[in-house]
Scaffold this motif. Structure first.
Motif, short mmCIF file in Angstrom:
data_model
loop_
_atom_site.label_atom_id
_atom_site.label_comp_id
_atom_site.label_asym_id
_atom_site.label_seq_id
_atom_site.Cartn_x
_atom_site.Cartn_y
_atom_site.Cartn_z
N LEU A 54 0.72 -1.17 0.10
CA LEU A 54 -0.14 0.06 0.05
C LEU A 54 0.88 1.20 0.14
O LEU A 54 1.86 1.16 0.41
CB LEU A 54 -0.96 0.06 1.25
CG LEU A 54 -1.98 -1.04 1.48
CD1 LEU A 54 -2.63 -0.92 2.66
CD2 LEU A 54 -2.63 -1.26 0.20
N PRO A 55 0.35 2.30 -0.59
CA PRO A 55 1.28 3.43 -0.49
C PRO A 55 1.05 4.15 0.88
O PRO A 55 0.49 3.77 1.68
CB PRO A 55 0.31 4.44 -1.60
CG PRO A 55 -1.15 3.98 -1.58
CD PRO A 55 -0.90 2.42 -1.25
N GLU A 56 1.92 5.30 0.99
CA GLU A 56 1.92 6.00 2.21
C GLU A 56 0.54 6.71 2.54
O GLU A 56 0.17 6.67 3.81
CB GLU A 56 2.80 6.95 2.34
CG GLU A 56 4.44 6.53 1.93
CD GLU A 56 4.81 5.56 2.93
OE1 GLU A 56 4.31 5.87 4.23
OE2 GLU A 56 5.64 4.72 2.93
N GLY A 57 -0.21 7.03 1.55
CA GLY A 57 -1.48 7.74 1.80
C GLY A 57 -2.54 6.92 1.16
O GLY A 57 -2.50 5.95 0.82
N PRO A 58 -3.93 7.64 0.96
CA PRO A 58 -4.67 7.11 0.26
C PRO A 58 -4.49 6.72 -0.90
O PRO A 58 -3.95 7.23 -1.87
CB PRO A 58 -6.01 8.00 0.58
CG PRO A 58 -5.66 8.99 1.57
CD PRO A 58 -4.16 8.95 1.57
N ALA A 59 -4.95 5.30 -1.38
CA ALA A 59 -4.48 4.84 -2.68
C ALA A 59 -5.36 5.23 -3.77
O ALA A 59 -6.70 5.59 -3.63
CB ALA A 59 -4.57 3.34 -2.78
N LYS A 60 -4.75 5.69 -4.97
CA LYS A 60 -5.48 6.20 -6.17
C LYS A 60 -6.30 5.12 -6.90
O LYS A 60 -7.37 5.53 -7.46
CB LYS A 60 -4.49 6.93 -7.11
CG LYS A 60 -3.77 8.16 -6.42
CD LYS A 60 -2.72 8.63 -7.66
CE LYS A 60 -1.85 9.54 -7.11
NZ LYS A 60 -0.84 10.25 -8.19
N ALA A 86 4.75 2.27 -9.30
CA ALA A 86 3.13 2.53 -8.94
C ALA A 86 3.23 2.98 -7.57
O ALA A 86 2.12 3.61 -7.34
CB ALA A 86 2.45 1.55 -9.57
N ARG A 87 3.84 2.32 -6.68
CA ARG A 87 3.54 2.64 -5.35
C ARG A 87 4.00 3.97 -4.79
O ARG A 87 3.14 4.60 -4.21
CB ARG A 87 4.28 1.43 -4.48
CG ARG A 87 4.07 1.83 -2.84
CD ARG A 87 5.28 0.80 -2.10
NE ARG A 87 4.85 1.13 -0.70
CZ ARG A 87 5.15 2.13 0.19
NH1 ARG A 87 5.90 2.98 -0.51
NH2 ARG A 87 5.17 1.96 1.30
N ALA A 92 -1.96 1.47 -4.66
CA ALA A 92 -1.83 0.03 -4.17
C ALA A 92 -1.37 -0.86 -5.08
O ALA A 92 -2.17 -0.90 -6.33
CB ALA A 92 -2.95 -0.48 -3.57
N VAL A 93 -0.38 -1.70 -4.98
CA VAL A 93 0.20 -2.58 -5.95
C VAL A 93 0.04 -3.99 -5.62
O VAL A 93 0.50 -4.07 -4.51
CB VAL A 93 1.65 -2.26 -6.39
CG1 VAL A 93 1.94 -2.84 -7.56
CG2 VAL A 93 1.66 -0.94 -6.57
N ALA A 94 -0.32 -4.94 -6.39
CA ALA A 94 -0.59 -6.38 -6.12
C ALA A 94 0.04 -7.01 -7.12
O ALA A 94 -0.04 -6.78 -8.54
CB ALA A 94 -1.88 -6.71 -5.83
N LEU A 95 0.67 -8.27 -6.73
CA LEU A 95 1.16 -9.28 -7.60
C LEU A 95 0.77 -10.73 -7.19
O LEU A 95 0.89 -11.09 -6.36
CB LEU A 95 2.91 -9.38 -7.52
CG LEU A 95 3.43 -8.17 -7.83
CD1 LEU A 95 3.75 -7.05 -6.47
CD2 LEU A 95 4.68 -8.45 -8.65
#
Length: 259
Positions: A54-60, A86-87, A92-95
């Motif tokens: 997850l990114p530091e703030g709210p995810a785009k 992307a992060r 939010a980035v998922a693999l």
């Protein structure tokens, strides 16, 4: 008949090609140590898991990156570092991991990626973007098809796919020795080829491939771009193994993915 083996061989035609998997694994482990990644399960299979950062703030929104390996090898353990770009940009980035052949045919693997995306859509709000490399490029392109195994509400959130060096026409793979494991027949090869299928109207697609790739992969990329009438970028000097590096930082490839 396995007369197309060399056409689809990558490592043998890339200087230091055999070193890339170890390099990817080291970069991925360094990323894991720096950023907390959640390992979540989306299904009952041994390889039905995803790594999510997850990114530091709210995810785009949700950015999903699907690994390659000809549906035969590898896992997110070697590719988590691709989430960096992307992060950093606020996604939010998922693999996702998936069952490999011969334990699963390609049709079943497609269904697993659909299940993974559907599960992740319940974890992260907002638009969904998908990128995938090689066999992963095939899998994300399948998610953009009208017959994609996605719930309607999830499909409606999918806004863009970026197949990188994708396998879009699977019929030639029947003429490689790997088909002894993939077990593709004509019916499945056609049904699972994005180049023969209709793209969903609400999803944009940008096909990406390295200019120094094997002619077969350049042809596969052009095939999908022409079939879907979508942009094709041939990145000069990039081969099949380093073409994905643009995902790790600000780059034209990252822009194509999440901008």
């Amino acid at each position: 008949m396995a007369d197309l083996d060399d056409d689809y061989a990558n490592s043998a035609h890339i200087s230091g090609g055999s070193d890339y998997p170890l390099r990817w694994a080291a970069d991925s482990e360094a990323f894991r140590r720096r950023y907390r990644m959640q390992r979540l399960r989306y299904g009952p299979g041994t390889r039905n898991w995803v790594d999510l950062t997850l990114p530091e703030g709210p995810a785009k929104g949700l950015a999903v990156i699907v690994h390659g390996g000809y549906w035969l090898a590898l896992s997110p353990d070697s590719f988590c570092h691709l989430a960096a770009g992307a992060r950093a940009a606020g996604w939010a980035v998922a693999l996702p991991c998936y069952t490999l052949a011969p334990k699963a045919r390609i049709t079943a693997i497609t269904a697993e990626i659909g299940a993974a995306v559907a599960y992740l859509a319940g974890q992260v709000a907002g638009p969904i973007r998908l990128a995938g490399h090689s066999a992963g490029g095939h899998l994300v392109a399948r998610m953009a098809c009208l017959d994609a195994p996605l719930p309607r509400a999830v499909a409606a959130r999918l806004t863009r796919v970026v197949p990188i060096s994708p396998l879009s026409d699977l019929v030639p793979l029947m003429r490689t020795s790997m088909n002894a494991t993939l077990q593709l027949d004509q019916a499945e090869a056609v049904a699972e080829s994005p180049a023969f299928l209709q793209k969903a109207a609400g999803v944009s697609c940008h096909v990406w491939v390295g200019g120094a790739e094997r002619p077969a992969f350049l042809g596969q990329a052009r095939c999908l771009s022409e079939a879907w009438g979508c942009p094709l970028t041939i990145e000069p000097g990039r081969h099949h193994f380093d073409v994905i590096e643009g995902l790790t930082q600000q780059s034209p490839l990252l822009d194509a993915f999440i901008a």
